[in-house]
Scaffold this active site. Structure first.
Site, short mmCIF file in Angstrom:
data_model
loop_
_atom_site.label_atom_id
_atom_site.label_comp_id
_atom_site.label_asym_id
_atom_site.label_seq_id
_atom_site.Cartn_x
_atom_site.Cartn_y
_atom_site.Cartn_z
CG HIS A 174 47.94 34.96 43.41
ND1 HIS A 174 47.29 34.61 42.23
CD2 HIS A 174 48.37 36.23 43.23
CE1 HIS A 174 47.34 35.63 41.39
NE2 HIS A 174 47.98 36.62 41.97
CG ASP A 208 44.60 41.07 41.21
OD1 ASP A 208 45.01 41.86 42.07
OD2 ASP A 208 45.35 40.46 40.41
CG HIS A 210 48.19 38.81 38.05
ND1 HIS A 210 48.68 39.86 38.79
CD2 HIS A 210 48.93 38.77 36.91
CE1 HIS A 210 49.69 40.42 38.15
NE2 HIS A 210 49.87 39.77 37.01
#
Length: 264
Positions: A174, A208, A210
């Site tokens: 992220h 993952d 996300h």
């Protein structure tokens, strides 16, 4: 090499130095989800399967290696904030005459999310875009060693190792070129991909739950690095603003958003 052969696994005990006590969720303080036990569970699982060939590499990753994928100003901010976090938090508490309640284990939780403000002077920068990515006095050590594991794994491949596994914590996908969030500060996979570019084209496969919005940001204009991301549809899952199938970068990004209820 047999699939059941021991897997060269890079590990650092420094990950445990980043251990925020809690995060804020819908009006409640809850235990911090991105905890040291995650790495220990993976390590124990590899050992139980007879796959663990553990290596603790020396710290070799350089600022120049990290600057290939991140704004150096952001890296400096994290390092300096980590070193001075107690004083920084005391400044906030002093406004309420509570600075004496700040101890050395405090974490700085960002509360101003826009990355820039504008005025006559140079813009102020806000690199952390959410409230689940705090910085403590040992966080930079953990962040640096986490990136070092990914870098060490890439170097092992360059040296002829057929495969390598890095137990990176904090995680990284992220974290973009000049932003951090989602428990991520330095994009470990991007550091490894940058190191492997000398071999030719590189693929990052992100499974993952996300979307890897940070990895997408870093390689958006880099056709030599492909990103394939399988993730919960951002229409209902974090990070919400990124991960749609229509986002293709320079033709090198393939997002496969999955509907709710998708199984293994």
């Amino acid at each position: 090499m047999s699939a059941s052969a021991p897997l060269l696994t890079f590990f650092s005990p420094h990950h445990a130095q980043h251990n925020p006590p809690h995060e804020f969720m819908h009006g409640r303080l809850v235990p911090f989800f991105e905890m040291p036990a995650r790495v220990e569970a993976l390590r124990q699982g590899l050992a139980a399967a007879g796959l663990l060939r553990l290596v603790e590499p020396e710290l070799r990753v350089r600022p120049a290696d990290l600057a290939q994928v991140h704004d150096p100003a952001m890296l400096t901010y994290f390092e300096q904030l980590s070193a001075g976090v107690v004083v920084e938090v005391q400044k906030f508490f002093a406004a309420y005459h509570l600075q004496h309640e700040v101890d050395e284990n405090v974490y700085f939780y960002e509360s101003m999310f826009p990355r820039r403000t504008y005025g006559a002077a140079a813009p102020s920068r806000y690199f952390i875009y959410d409230s689940v990515s705090p910085i403590g006095r040992h966080s930079w050590t953990a962040i640096l060693h986490s990136a070092n594991l990914a870098h060490a794994g890439a170097l092992a491949l360059l040296a002829g190792e057929p495969r390598a596994y890095a137990l990176c914590r904090p995680p990284g996908h992220h974290a973009g070129r000049d932003f951090a969030g989602g428990y991520c500060y330095v994009n470990n996979a991007a550091v490894a991909a940058a190191a492997l570019r000398s071999l030719g084209r590189v693929a990052v496969i992100d499974v993952d739950y996300h979307h890897g919005n940070g990895t997408q940001d870093i390689f958006w204009h880099t056709p030599e690095v492909m990103l394939l991301s399988l993730h919960g549809d951002p229409a209902f899952e974090y990070p919400h603003y990124a991960g749609a199938a229509s986002e293709t970068g320079a033709g090198n990004i393939l997002n496969l958003p999955l509907p709710a209820g998708t199984d293994e």
